[in-house]
Scaffold this motif. Structure first.
Motif, PDB file in Angstrom:
ATOM      1  N   ALA A   1     -35.764  42.276 120.853  1.00 13.92           N
ATOM      2  CA  ALA A   1     -34.357  42.069 120.507  1.00 13.92           C
ATOM      3  C   ALA A   1     -34.070  42.641 119.126  1.00 13.92           C
ATOM      4  N   ALA A   2     -35.030  42.473 118.215  1.00 14.58           N
ATOM      5  CA  ALA A   2     -34.825  42.980 116.859  1.00 14.58           C
ATOM      6  C   ALA A   2     -34.751  44.503 116.870  1.00 14.58           C
ATOM      7  N   ALA A   3     -35.615  45.120 117.657  1.00 13.26           N
ATOM      8  CA  ALA A   3     -35.604  46.585 117.716  1.00 13.26           C
ATOM      9  C   ALA A   3     -34.263  47.086 118.243  1.00 13.26           C
ATOM     10  N   ALA A   4     -33.724  46.375 119.236  1.00 14.09           N
ATOM     11  CA  ALA A   4     -32.416  46.761 119.770  1.00 14.09           C
ATOM     12  C   ALA A   4     -31.341  46.577 118.708  1.00 14.09           C
ATOM     13  N   TYR A   5     -31.439  45.471 117.991  1.00 12.89           N
ATOM     14  CA  TYR A   5     -30.442  45.187 116.960  1.00 12.89           C
ATOM     15  C   TYR A   5     -30.484  46.237 115.852  1.00 12.89           C
ATOM     16  N   LEU A   6     -31.711  46.660 115.526  1.00 16.34           N
ATOM     17  CA  LEU A   6     -31.885  47.597 114.411  1.00 16.34           C
ATOM     18  C   LEU A   6     -31.308  48.980 114.693  1.00 16.34           C
ATOM     19  N   ARG A   7     -30.980  49.247 115.956  1.00 14.70           N
ATOM     20  CA  ARG A   7     -30.460  50.577 116.275  1.00 14.70           C
ATOM     21  C   ARG A   7     -29.116  50.849 115.609  1.00 14.70           C
ATOM     22  N   ASP A   8     -28.339  49.804 115.384  1.00 14.24           N
ATOM     23  CA  ASP A   8     -27.057  50.027 114.719  1.00 14.24           C
ATOM     24  C   ASP A   8     -27.201  49.721 113.234  1.00 14.24           C
ATOM     25  N   GLU A   9     -27.482  50.761 112.490  1.00 14.50           N
ATOM     26  CA  GLU A   9     -27.829  50.560 111.095  1.00 14.50           C
ATOM     27  C   GLU A   9     -26.691  49.935 110.290  1.00 14.50           C
ATOM     28  N   ALA A  10     -25.458  50.319 110.606  1.00 15.76           N
ATOM     29  CA  ALA A  10     -24.323  49.787 109.836  1.00 15.76           C
ATOM     30  C   ALA A  10     -24.212  48.281 110.032  1.00 15.76           C
ATOM     31  N   VAL A  11     -24.377  47.829 111.267  1.00 16.77           N
ATOM     32  CA  VAL A  11     -24.281  46.403 111.560  1.00 16.77           C
ATOM     33  C   VAL A  11     -25.412  45.641 110.866  1.00 16.77           C
ATOM     34  N   VAL A  12     -26.606  46.198 110.936  1.00 16.86           N
ATOM     35  CA  VAL A  12     -27.764  45.546 110.325  1.00 16.86           C
ATOM     36  C   VAL A  12     -27.563  45.425 108.817  1.00 16.86           C
ATOM     37  N   THR A  13     -27.129  46.507 108.216  1.00 10.33           N
ATOM     38  CA  THR A  13     -26.965  46.509 106.771  1.00 10.33           C
ATOM     39  C   THR A  13     -25.918  45.479 106.354  1.00 10.33           C
TER      40      THR A  13
END
Ligand code: SF4
Ligand code: SF4
Lengths: 466, 202
Positions: free
Chosen positions: A8-20
Motif C-alpha cells: 500500500a505504501a509503494a502505491a501511495y508513494l507513486r504520487d509524489e505531490a500527495v506524499v510530500t
C-alpha cells in the motif's frame, strides 16, 4: 512477498505531490509540538510524571474503577460495564431505544470506531451523525479516518466541496446565508466557506437529535468526572442540547484525581496538535437538569493487555496522535497503508494486541528510528514494542515472509527515491539504538555482519552542502 | 442487572489477576510548573494569541450593558442570567435548550483565568448551559484577581472549593472561539460553537 503495508505504501508513494504534502502537513504539526515542549522548562518532568501516574493507575485499575463508579453513581450517573464490542453496542442501543431516540449526534471517539458502533446502530434504524468536522466529512464520503486526531487531513478541499454540494440538502440556502454575511466573492471550496456550510448543517443536527454521545479523554476516579477536550465545541453542542448524554470510555482512560488531570490536560493538546490547550476542556460531573447521563466502561481486551509483560504499557496511551505526526513511515505512507484502523506507531502495537495474525503486516512499517518514543507524552515504549513483535513473528508463522520482506527493504529503498532519501536522512539516528536491537538476527540489515556506523551527515546532505 | 454485575466482576477480577508489579503514585510536589512575573499580562497576551479572543479591560463600576453594546454593536438577541445584564433570553427560564440557538450574544461569568494557555473556567451556573456554546458570540466576564499561572493552580482551586463547581454538575475551560483546521489544515474560527469570544477583564 511483501507486507500489505509495504504494498500500500509503494502505491501511495507513486504520487509524489500527495506524499510530500501529507509529509509536510504532519511534520508541521510535529514542529508545533516541539515549540510547545521548548516553551515549558518543566517539559520532561511533566512527561515523566504523566508516565508515572499512568503506570500507577494501570496497575491499580480495579480499585480506581470501583472508586470512579461509586462517585459517578453518587453524582446521578448510570454506569454500565461492557466486556467487549458486542456488549457495548447493545448497551448503547438499549439506552437509545428506551428513550425512543431516532437520531444521535456524536463527538469523535476512537472507542466507538473500535467497536463499530455506528454501523451497529444504523443497522437497527438509528441515524448517527458525526459532529467533528473531519469525522463528518469522512462519514459523508464513506471513508475511514486516516489519523486519530486529524482524521480527514488527507482529503482535498475540492472533494469536500463536491461532497457537501451533493449531500447537504439545504446547501444552496446555507450558501445564500453566507453571501449575506460575507458578500465578497469567494472560492466555492474555500475552507472558511466550507466550514460555515458544515456549521449550519451540523447546528440543525444538534437541534433535532434525541441524544448526544461523547468519548472521554479522561475519567477522574476521585470525583467521578468525565473530561472531554475539543476545539470545535462539538462535544459541548452534542451534550448541552439533547437531554440524554452517553459517554463511551475505555477503562484505561481513568486517572486518579484532579491534580493528575492538570498534568494530562497540559500535555494532550501540546503533544497532539501543538496547541497550549484545546479550546474546550469540559468536565461532566452528572446529568443536566431534567436530563440523563450514562457512562459505559468498556474493556474489549484491555484487561488482558495489562497481563502482557511486554506490551502492557500501551494502556498508558492517551490517543494524542503525536507518535503518528513524527513517524517518518506514517508521514510518507499515510493512514490507509496500515491494516489496523489506528495507524502509526501506537496503531502497529494496538493492532497486534487486537489480533496478531490479522494485523502483523504493520510491524514492517517501522525503521526503528525511535522518534515516537521521544515525543510520546506518557513515554510508551513504542519502538521497542514493535521490535519485540518482530521477534515473535516466528511463532505466528509470519517470520519468513516478513524477513524476506525486510531483506527486500533495501531494494524498496533503491527503487523509491523518496524512501531512499528519507532513510538516509534518518540513518544517523540508528547510532543511538542499543546494539542488541541492531545486531539481532531479526534485523536483516544486521544478519551476518555487525551494523555499520552511519556518519552524522549523510553523503547526500554533505554533497548538497558543498 | 445481574448480567451487568457479572460483567463488572469479570472485568475487575481479570484486572486484578493480570496486575503483575505495581507502581506508586508519584508526588506532584516536585513538579515545578511555569509561573510568570505578571500572570495578568501573560493571560492578556495568550488570550489574544493562543485563544484568538478579543480582550477588553474595564473598570469596576463600568456599565456592563454599554460595554456589550460597544463590543457587539450589531447584537440582536442577548442571552444571559447574570444580574444587571439586559437580555432577551434567560438560560434559566427558556423552555428548552434549543431556544438558545437564536442568541446572537451569550454573556457568562468566568471564575478562573489561566495565564499559560488562556483557559477560562466557566462553571455551569445556569439551567441550560447551551448559552455557553450555542450563542453565536460570547462575552466572558473575568476578574483580574482570579488569574492563576497554570493548570495545576487552576485545578487545585477547583479541587479545594465548592464554589468552582457551583449549582450544576458541569464546568468547562474555554480559551476562545470554536475553531477547526480539519479542512486541509487551514485554521477557521467558528466551527460548531461560538464563533467569536470577547473577554472582559475587570
Ligand atoms: S520507531 Fe518506527 S514507528 Fe516509531 S517513529 Fe520510527 S519508524 Fe515510526
Ligand atoms: S502512544 Fe503516546 S504519542 Fe502515541 S498516541 Fe498514545 S500517548 Fe500519543
Amino acid at each position: 512477498m511483501s507486507t500489505q503495508h509495504s504494498k500500500a505504501a509503494a502505491a501511495y508513494l507513486r504520487d509524489e505531490a500527495v506524499v510530500t504534502r501529507h509529509d509536510q502537513t504532519f511534520f508541521a504539526v510535529r514542529q508545533k509540538r516541539d515549540r510547545m515542549a521548548q516553551a515549558l522548562p518543566e517539559w520532561e518532568q511533566l512527561r515523566e510524571t504523566a508516565d508515572q501516574i499512568k503506570r500507577h493507575t494501570a496497575t491499580h485499575l480495579a480499585q480506581y474503577l470501583e472508586q470512579f463508579e461509586a462517585n459517578a453513581t453518587r453524582n446521578g450517573v448510570h454506569v454500565h460495564w461492557a466486556a467487549d464490542a458486542a456488549e457495548y453496542n447493545s448497551i448503547v442501543y438499549d439506552i437509545l431505544r428506551s428513550h425512543d431516540v431516532k437520531k444521535v449526534v456524536k463527538s469523535k471517539s476512537m472507542l466507538t470506531e473500535e467497536c463499530h458502533l455506528n454501523s451497529s446502530l444504523e443497522a437497527k434504524g438509528i441515524e448517527v451523525v458525526e459532529t467533528d468536522l473531519g469525522e463528518r466529512i469522512l462519514q459523508m464520503m464513506q471513508l475511514a479516518p486516516s489519523h486519530i486526531v486529524m482524521p480527514a487531513l488527507h482529503v482535498h478541499r475540492e472533494d469536500i466541496g463536491d461532497c457537501f454540494r451533493s449531500k447537504i440538502a439545504d446547501y444552496d440556502e446555507i450558501a445564500k446565508g453566507y453571501a449575506a454575511i460575507s458578500p465578497e466573492p469567494h472560492d466555492e471550496n474555500d475552507p472558511t466557506f466550507l466550514t460555515y456550510v458544515a456549521r449550519m448543517h451540523l447546528r440543525r443536527q444538534f437541534m433535532e437529535a434525541g441524544a448526544g454521545m461523547t468519548g472521554a479523554n479522561f475519567g477522574v476516579a476521585a470525583t467521578g468526572d468525565v473530561v472531554v477536550c475539543t476545539n470545535e465545541g462539538n462535544a459541548d453542542m452534542s451534550t448541552s442540547i439533547p437531554r440524554l448524554h452517553i459517554v463511551s470510555m475505555g477503562i484505561e482512560k481513568l486517572i486518579p484525581d484532579l491534580s493528575s488531570l492538570a498534568v494530562f490536560q497540559r500535555l494532550l493538546a501540546r503533544c497532539g496538535t501543538g496547541q497550549e490547550t484545546t479550546v474546550y476542556t469540559s468536565q461532566f460531573r452528572g446529568p443536566r437538569p431534567g436530563g440523563e447521563m450514562h457512562i459505559i466502561l468498556v474493556d474489549n481486551g484491555r484487561s488482558e493487555i495489562l497481563g502482557n509483560p511486554e506490551h502492557w504499557q500501551t494502556l498508558k496511551c492517551m490517543r494524542c496522535g503525536a507518535c503518528m505526526n513524527t513517524c517518518p513511515v506514517y508521514r510518507r505512507s499515510a493512514g490507509y497503508s496500515y491494516t489496523y484502523f489506528i495507524p502509526g506507531p501506537i496503531g502497529i502495537n494496538l493492532g497486534m494486541l487486537r489480533n496478531p495474525k490479522t494485523y502483523s503486516d504493520n510491524v514492517s512499517a517501522c525503521s526503528l528510528c525511535c522518534s515516537c518514543d521521544n515525543v510520546c507524552p506518557v513515554r510508551v515504549d513504542l519502538s521497542s514494542q514493535v521490535y519485540r513483535w518482530r521477534q515473535q513473528l516466528d511463532s505466528l508463522g509470519r517470520a519468513d515472509e516478513m524477513k524476506k520482506f525486510m531483506s527486500g527493504g533495501m531494494s524498496l529503498l533503491f527503487n523509491h527515491p523518496l524512501f531512499y532519501k528519507l532513510a538516509l536522512r534518518l540513518s544517523p539516528l540508528v547510532n543511538w539504538l542499543p546494539s542488541s536491537l541492531l545486531n539481532s538476527r531479526f534485523n536483516p540489515w544486521a544478519s551476518g555482519h555487525k551494523m555499520m556506523k552511519f556518519p552524522k551527515k549523510s553523503f547526500h546532505e554533505l554533497w548538497k552542502k558543498l | 442487572m445481574e448480567e451487568t454485575m457479572s460483567t463488572k466482576e469479570a472485568i475487575l477480577s481479570r484486572l486484578r489477576s493480570n496486575t503483575r508489579e505495581t507502581y506508586d503514585m508519584p508526588s506532584l510536589k516536585a513538579l515545578h510548573a511555569i509561573t510568570y512575573p505578571d500572570p495578568v499580562e501573560e493571560f492578556k497576551t495568550k488570550a489574544q494569541t493562543v485563544g484568538g479572543a478579543r480582550l477588553l479591560e474595564a473598570k469596576k463600576g463600568d456599565d456592563l450593558n454599554a460595554l456589550i453594546c460597544q463590543i457587539y454593536s450589531d447584537a440582536g438577541i442577548i442571552a444571559s442570567n447574570l444580574p444587571g445584564v439586559e437580555a432577551q433570553l434567560n438560560p434559566d427560564t427558556v423552555a428548552q435548550a434549543q431556544d438558545l440557538e437564536t442568541a446572537d450574544v451569550g454573556v457568562i461569568q468566568g471564575h478562573i483565568g489561566v495565564a499559560e494557555n488562556a483557559c477560562v473556567w466557566i462553571p455551569q451556573t445556569m439551567k441550560e448551559r447551551a448559552v455557553c456554546f450555542a450563542s453565536q458570540r460570547l462575552v466572558i466576564l473575568l476578574s483580574k484577581e482570579n488569574i492563576v499561572n497554570n493548570m495545576h493552580e487552576a485545578y487545585a482551586r477547583i479541587e479545594q472549593s465548592d464554589e468552582y463547581f457551583c449549582d450544576y454538575k458541569f464546568g468547562t475551560f474555554i480559551s476562545g472561539p470554536s475553531k477547526t483546521a480539519d479542512i486541509e489544515g487551514a485554521l477557521v474560527y467558528g466551527a460548531q460553537a461560538a464563533r467569536a469570544v470577547t473577554i472582559v477583564l475587570f
